[in-house]
Write a protein that holds these residues in place. Sequence first.
Motif, mmCIF file in Angstrom:
data_model
loop_
_atom_site.group_PDB
_atom_site.id
_atom_site.type_symbol
_atom_site.label_atom_id
_atom_site.label_comp_id
_atom_site.label_asym_id
_atom_site.label_seq_id
_atom_site.Cartn_x
_atom_site.Cartn_y
_atom_site.Cartn_z
ATOM 1 N N GLU A 250 0.834 -1.208 0.000
ATOM 2 C CA GLU A 250 0.000 0.000 0.000
ATOM 3 C C GLU A 250 0.868 1.258 0.000
ATOM 4 N N SER A 251 1.961 1.234 0.764
ATOM 5 C CA SER A 251 2.859 2.385 0.813
ATOM 6 C C SER A 251 3.594 2.566 -0.512
ATOM 7 N N VAL A 252 3.987 1.457 -1.141
ATOM 8 C CA VAL A 252 4.658 1.531 -2.439
ATOM 9 C C VAL A 252 3.710 2.119 -3.476
ATOM 10 N N ARG A 253 2.454 1.657 -3.463
ATOM 11 C CA ARG A 253 1.463 2.153 -4.418
ATOM 12 C C ARG A 253 1.206 3.642 -4.206
ATOM 13 N N GLU A 254 1.126 4.052 -2.954
ATOM 14 C CA GLU A 254 0.908 5.466 -2.616
ATOM 15 C C GLU A 254 2.048 6.338 -3.152
ATOM 16 N N LEU A 255 3.274 5.864 -2.997
ATOM 17 C CA LEU A 255 4.440 6.595 -3.491
ATOM 18 C C LEU A 255 4.412 6.663 -5.015
ATOM 19 N N GLU A 256 4.047 5.559 -5.653
ATOM 20 C CA GLU A 256 4.009 5.521 -7.113
ATOM 21 C C GLU A 256 2.990 6.517 -7.665
ATOM 22 N N ILE A 257 1.802 6.579 -7.055
ATOM 23 C CA ILE A 257 0.753 7.504 -7.514
ATOM 24 C C ILE A 257 1.210 8.951 -7.345
ATOM 25 N N ALA A 258 1.827 9.254 -6.197
ATOM 26 C CA ALA A 258 2.279 10.622 -5.936
ATOM 27 C C ALA A 258 3.371 11.046 -6.928
ATOM 28 N N LEU A 259 4.277 10.155 -7.240
ATOM 29 C CA LEU A 259 5.347 10.481 -8.183
ATOM 30 C C LEU A 259 4.806 10.705 -9.591
ATOM 31 N N ASN A 260 3.763 9.970 -9.958
ATOM 32 C CA ASN A 260 3.186 10.111 -11.292
ATOM 33 C C ASN A 260 2.538 11.474 -11.505
ATOM 34 N N GLN A 261 2.219 12.171 -10.416
ATOM 35 C CA GLN A 261 1.598 13.484 -10.513
ATOM 36 C C GLN A 261 2.619 14.607 -10.696
ATOM 37 N N LEU A 262 3.890 14.283 -10.570
ATOM 38 C CA LEU A 262 4.936 15.294 -10.735
ATOM 39 C C LEU A 262 5.175 15.581 -12.215
ATOM 40 N N GLU A 263 5.632 16.797 -12.495
ATOM 41 C CA GLU A 263 5.955 17.159 -13.877
ATOM 42 C C GLU A 263 7.166 16.373 -14.380
ATOM 43 N N ASN A 264 8.165 16.275 -13.515
ATOM 44 C CA ASN A 264 9.378 15.559 -13.896
ATOM 45 C C ASN A 264 9.213 14.067 -13.619
ATOM 46 N N LYS A 265 9.500 13.254 -14.602
ATOM 47 C CA LYS A 265 9.363 11.814 -14.466
ATOM 48 C C LYS A 265 10.424 11.266 -13.519
ATOM 49 N N VAL A 266 10.004 10.512 -12.519
ATOM 50 C CA VAL A 266 10.915 9.852 -11.586
ATOM 51 C C VAL A 266 10.714 8.348 -11.712
ATOM 52 N N ASN A 267 11.800 7.639 -11.971
ATOM 53 C CA ASN A 267 11.745 6.189 -12.117
ATOM 54 C C ASN A 267 11.702 5.542 -10.735
ATOM 55 N N LEU A 268 10.731 4.668 -10.494
ATOM 56 C CA LEU A 268 10.598 3.979 -9.209
ATOM 57 C C LEU A 268 10.942 2.504 -9.400
ATOM 58 N N GLN A 269 11.921 2.037 -8.613
ATOM 59 C CA GLN A 269 12.324 0.635 -8.663
ATOM 60 C C GLN A 269 12.117 0.004 -7.290
ATOM 61 N N VAL A 270 11.401 -1.125 -7.249
ATOM 62 C CA VAL A 270 11.211 -1.867 -6.008
ATOM 63 C C VAL A 270 12.018 -3.154 -6.114
ATOM 64 N N ARG A 271 12.907 -3.368 -5.152
ATOM 65 C CA ARG A 271 13.813 -4.514 -5.215
ATOM 66 C C ARG A 271 13.611 -5.456 -4.038
ATOM 67 N N TYR A 272 13.842 -6.752 -4.339
ATOM 68 C CA TYR A 272 13.777 -7.787 -3.308
ATOM 69 C C TYR A 272 15.033 -8.625 -3.341
#
Length: 661
Positions: free
Chosen positions: A639-661
Amino acid sequence: MLRDNQQFNESIKPNSAFLDELRQKMPEFFTATKYDEEGNVVESSTFDNEKFQQALKEQNIDELSSGYRLDFIGKNYAKKQAGERPTTMIVPDNDHNQKEENKNSKNLFFTGDNLEVLRHLQQNYANSVDFIYIDPPYNTGSDGFVYPDNFEYSDDQLKDMFALNDEELKRLKSIQGKATHSAWLTFMYPRLYLAKKVLKDTGVIFVSIDDNEQANLKLLMDEVFGEGSFVADIVWEKVHTRKNSAINFSSSHEYIICYARYKRNSSNEKHGFKRNLLPREDTDAYSNPDNDPKGPWKPDPITAHNYYDANYTIEKPNGVIINRPSDRFWVYSEKTLKEKIKNNEIIWGKNDSIPLVKRYLKDVQDGLVPITLFNRNFAGDSSQAKRNIDELFPESRGIFDYSKPVQLIVRLLQIGSDKNSIIFDFFAGTSTTAQAVMKLNSDDGGNRQYIMCTLPEPTFTVNSDGKEVPTKGGETAYKAGYKSIDEISRERIIRAANKIKEENPLLTESQDFGFKHYRVVPPTQETLEKIDYDDQLQLDLFDDMIDAFSSEKLGVAGNADGFDTILYTYLAKDNYTFDVPLQMIDFAGIQLPYVNNQRIYLIANNWQAENTRALVNAIGKNELLVQTIVVYGYTLEMESVRELEIALNQLENKVNLQVRY
């Protein structure tokens, strides 16, 4: 991270590393990957062999001979290892690295399996190393080498990977714990393959070996580096005494095989490795007793045994006529000799002696072309190697018996490196190479950096009643308090640095005498079991998945917490050197590393919505320039990862999000 790498390794085939290299260099021979409407891979990219064969035919390749190749039990397994990713962690030795002499050092020392170290360095040191020297096990039967891999894959997995039947599987597993030629080649292949990839196009590798594996090593390096990259096979005089107890011959030499990443084949070529001239060390032979305006000179003969078409007589100033000796020839024409007489370049000598010619120092090239025979006066011998260590450990003479002389490595460095080269030795032993780098830097004012890697090979074993017993050959080291070879290796660097500083006090400010230390360590079995989890399990199982990678939990010294270990492992993966600029930024009470003004690593427990808002606001207000955010997935709920992804998508500048295991 580890889970991603484990899944990747399961997909690796013997030809995966080679295909990846082909894809980078010749993408035109690969089909395009096909996706469905949802972005899922429908058909993976494959090598178009028919197209490639057609291209070869157009170059008349069919007319060439078929050649030959090196085969051995375990070759496919070795090729698979060459394509796999690391399954270990890089643990910084904070106690060592934070000392004043080490905190800004660019020199590196890794304790751990060199295959894993090479895997870690494939990204951040790809095409970066100028010079490699290694002194691997010789597989003599008495040097302790046995094939160390434990074949972690099941028998069924091995059969499937390599299309083996029962008998072939039995042969493959027969090399485990053995010292056969096949075992040694299986051990060396992936290490040399990965070493090639960290070398620059202008880089060079020197490998010490003896007669036992010299022929196999040459064939192996032909395969890995290419026959056209062979530079030289150097013979080094390791001892100068005769062993009369020898059954056949008394062995007095070893080999050093040299290959380039790319070799120049003529002086006109501008690309690839170019060897240096060795410094001329006989300038004392030149002097200027007659104040010749052309400078210092030394006398040279004007005759030689070689045939020259010149036959005349010479009249000396005293009137004596000199004929050409019956067994020698004039090396100059009569016209040239008269010019030299006119220019005062002839030394007449007494009575009827044959004249000599002046050879001027100014006419001699800057150095000497290296030859393939290194005698002990030029490069030291085994006795000198022992003295090199005993001088640094006078209280523990004989602490290590199988190193190379510093002078030998200095000679190789003079031939194959420049003053700003990166030097790599992944069979470092007692770090003779590091001492040689520091010595040469002190001699010529260079700024060479070194990367050392060695196993924490113990100097003791534990017997059945739990008592520590020194190993054969390890008694002196164990009694001196060194529980493993890597401890001796690091201490040698420190003592050698202090010795050089004492002898050259003016170097203290200008030369890098420190080093950063990292241990390459596998996770505990408990952590590995957690990594191999079902996606449906609750993430609260992983509340300790940061602390699990602390030096304490991993059972090593250094005082690193889990955050440090995860961060440095990620930095290597993401092509950052270990001295990359890094600052800690606070986001609503949680600090995250901001690396090279472009990347943030979200490695944290208890990350909440307010932390996400603080992070996204800082990026949105242009307080931070961020290209990528890497999330350590074990400690962040979906849920926290999804929340971060949605917030970043609203920014003008594209930020690449990588989730690693």
